[in-house]
Design a protein around this motif. Sequence first.
Motif, PDB file in Angstrom:
ATOM      1  N   TRP A  26      -2.364   1.730  -1.795  1.00 31.39           N
ATOM      2  CA  TRP A  26      -3.256   0.632  -2.176  1.00 31.39           C
ATOM      3  C   TRP A  26      -2.607  -0.215  -3.267  1.00 31.39           C
ATOM      4  O   TRP A  26      -1.665   0.213  -3.929  1.00 31.39           O
ATOM      5  CB  TRP A  26      -4.584   1.180  -2.689  1.00 31.39           C
ATOM      6  N   MET A  27      -3.137  -1.427  -3.475  1.00 35.32           N
ATOM      7  CA  MET A  27      -2.641  -2.271  -4.543  1.00 35.32           C
ATOM      8  C   MET A  27      -3.145  -1.728  -5.878  1.00 35.32           C
ATOM      9  O   MET A  27      -4.315  -1.396  -6.021  1.00 35.32           O
ATOM     10  CB  MET A  27      -3.101  -3.719  -4.389  1.00 35.32           C
ATOM     11  N   GLY A  28      -2.237  -1.647  -6.834  1.00 36.41           N
ATOM     12  CA  GLY A  28      -2.592  -1.160  -8.157  1.00 36.41           C
ATOM     13  C   GLY A  28      -3.036  -2.279  -9.079  1.00 36.41           C
ATOM     14  O   GLY A  28      -3.006  -3.462  -8.715  1.00 36.41           O
ATOM     15  N   THR A  29      -3.396  -1.917 -10.263  1.00 35.01           N
ATOM     16  CA  THR A  29      -3.914  -2.886 -11.239  1.00 35.01           C
ATOM     17  C   THR A  29      -2.859  -3.888 -11.695  1.00 35.01           C
ATOM     18  O   THR A  29      -3.206  -4.951 -12.195  1.00 35.01           O
ATOM     19  CB  THR A  29      -4.470  -2.170 -12.486  1.00 35.01           C
ATOM     20  N   GLN A  30      -1.580  -3.559 -11.517  1.00 34.00           N
ATOM     21  CA  GLN A  30      -0.510  -4.459 -11.931  1.00 34.00           C
ATOM     22  C   GLN A  30       0.071  -5.269 -10.768  1.00 34.00           C
ATOM     23  O   GLN A  30       1.056  -5.974 -10.924  1.00 34.00           O
ATOM     24  CB  GLN A  30       0.590  -3.675 -12.648  1.00 34.00           C
ATOM     25  N   GLY A  31      -0.545  -5.170  -9.595  1.00 41.29           N
ATOM     26  CA  GLY A  31      -0.145  -5.985  -8.452  1.00 41.29           C
ATOM     27  C   GLY A  31       0.890  -5.372  -7.540  1.00 41.29           C
ATOM     28  O   GLY A  31       1.329  -6.006  -6.585  1.00 41.29           O
ATOM     29  N   GLY A  32       1.294  -4.144  -7.790  1.00 42.37           N
ATOM     30  CA  GLY A  32       2.236  -3.465  -6.915  1.00 42.37           C
ATOM     31  C   GLY A  32       1.512  -2.475  -6.026  1.00 42.37           C
ATOM     32  O   GLY A  32       0.299  -2.284  -6.121  1.00 42.37           O
ATOM     33  N   THR A  33       2.264  -1.834  -5.143  1.00 40.09           N
ATOM     34  CA  THR A  33       1.715  -0.806  -4.261  1.00 40.09           C
ATOM     35  C   THR A  33       1.808   0.545  -4.964  1.00 40.09           C
ATOM     36  O   THR A  33       2.872   0.912  -5.475  1.00 40.09           O
ATOM     37  CB  THR A  33       2.508  -0.754  -2.942  1.00 40.09           C
ATOM     38  N   ILE A  34       0.716   1.274  -4.985  1.00 39.78           N
ATOM     39  CA  ILE A  34       0.696   2.585  -5.640  1.00 39.78           C
ATOM     40  C   ILE A  34       1.523   3.572  -4.819  1.00 39.78           C
ATOM     41  O   ILE A  34       1.228   3.820  -3.652  1.00 39.78           O
ATOM     42  CB  ILE A  34      -0.743   3.104  -5.826  1.00 39.78           C
ATOM     43  N   ALA A  35       2.565   4.114  -5.462  1.00 40.03           N
ATOM     44  CA  ALA A  35       3.450   5.068  -4.803  1.00 40.03           C
ATOM     45  C   ALA A  35       3.263   6.489  -5.326  1.00 40.03           C
ATOM     46  O   ALA A  35       3.548   7.453  -4.624  1.00 40.03           O
ATOM     47  CB  ALA A  35       4.903   4.643  -4.985  1.00 40.03           C
ATOM     48  N   ARG A  36       2.816   6.610  -6.574  1.00 38.03           N
ATOM     49  CA  ARG A  36       2.502   7.910  -7.172  1.00 38.03           C
ATOM     50  C   ARG A  36       1.265   7.719  -8.033  1.00 38.03           C
ATOM     51  O   ARG A  36       1.142   6.715  -8.731  1.00 38.03           O
ATOM     52  CB  ARG A  36       3.634   8.413  -8.070  1.00 38.03           C
TER      53      ARG A  36
END
Length: 123
Positions: A26-36
């Motif tokens: 999913w998209m994280g709070t900083q605009g990237g994709t959550i990988a961990r």
Amino acid sequence: MSRIEVERVDDDAVWQPYEGGSSLGWMGTQGGTIARDEDFQGQLRLTYELDDSRSFHAISCSVTGWLLYHRFFDNAGAAHAAFEEMKRALRELLTQLPEGGASPPGNARLAGPLLAAFTVRYG
């Protein structure tokens, strides 16, 4: 589990995928994709986001009731190393914070220097 007991527990035994890993992809709070995305006893959380198209890597860490902090990197290797290093540092910080959160005000005064030292160390 008391803070003393928490201190004696091995990191790998207690850091678990946040919400069973349901946040991955999913998209994280900083605009990237959550990988961990990992959690320590519902009190600490570390999230790693990435966006390779812009060489963007971010780590968000939180201590429930005390701290939400973000770090940014331009490569995955540095971000992964920091993620692992911050697990132990966050756990150590948790053992030092007053129980009961920032209220009463005396707790906030006690915790202020600890939180400031953490953010300076990882700034």
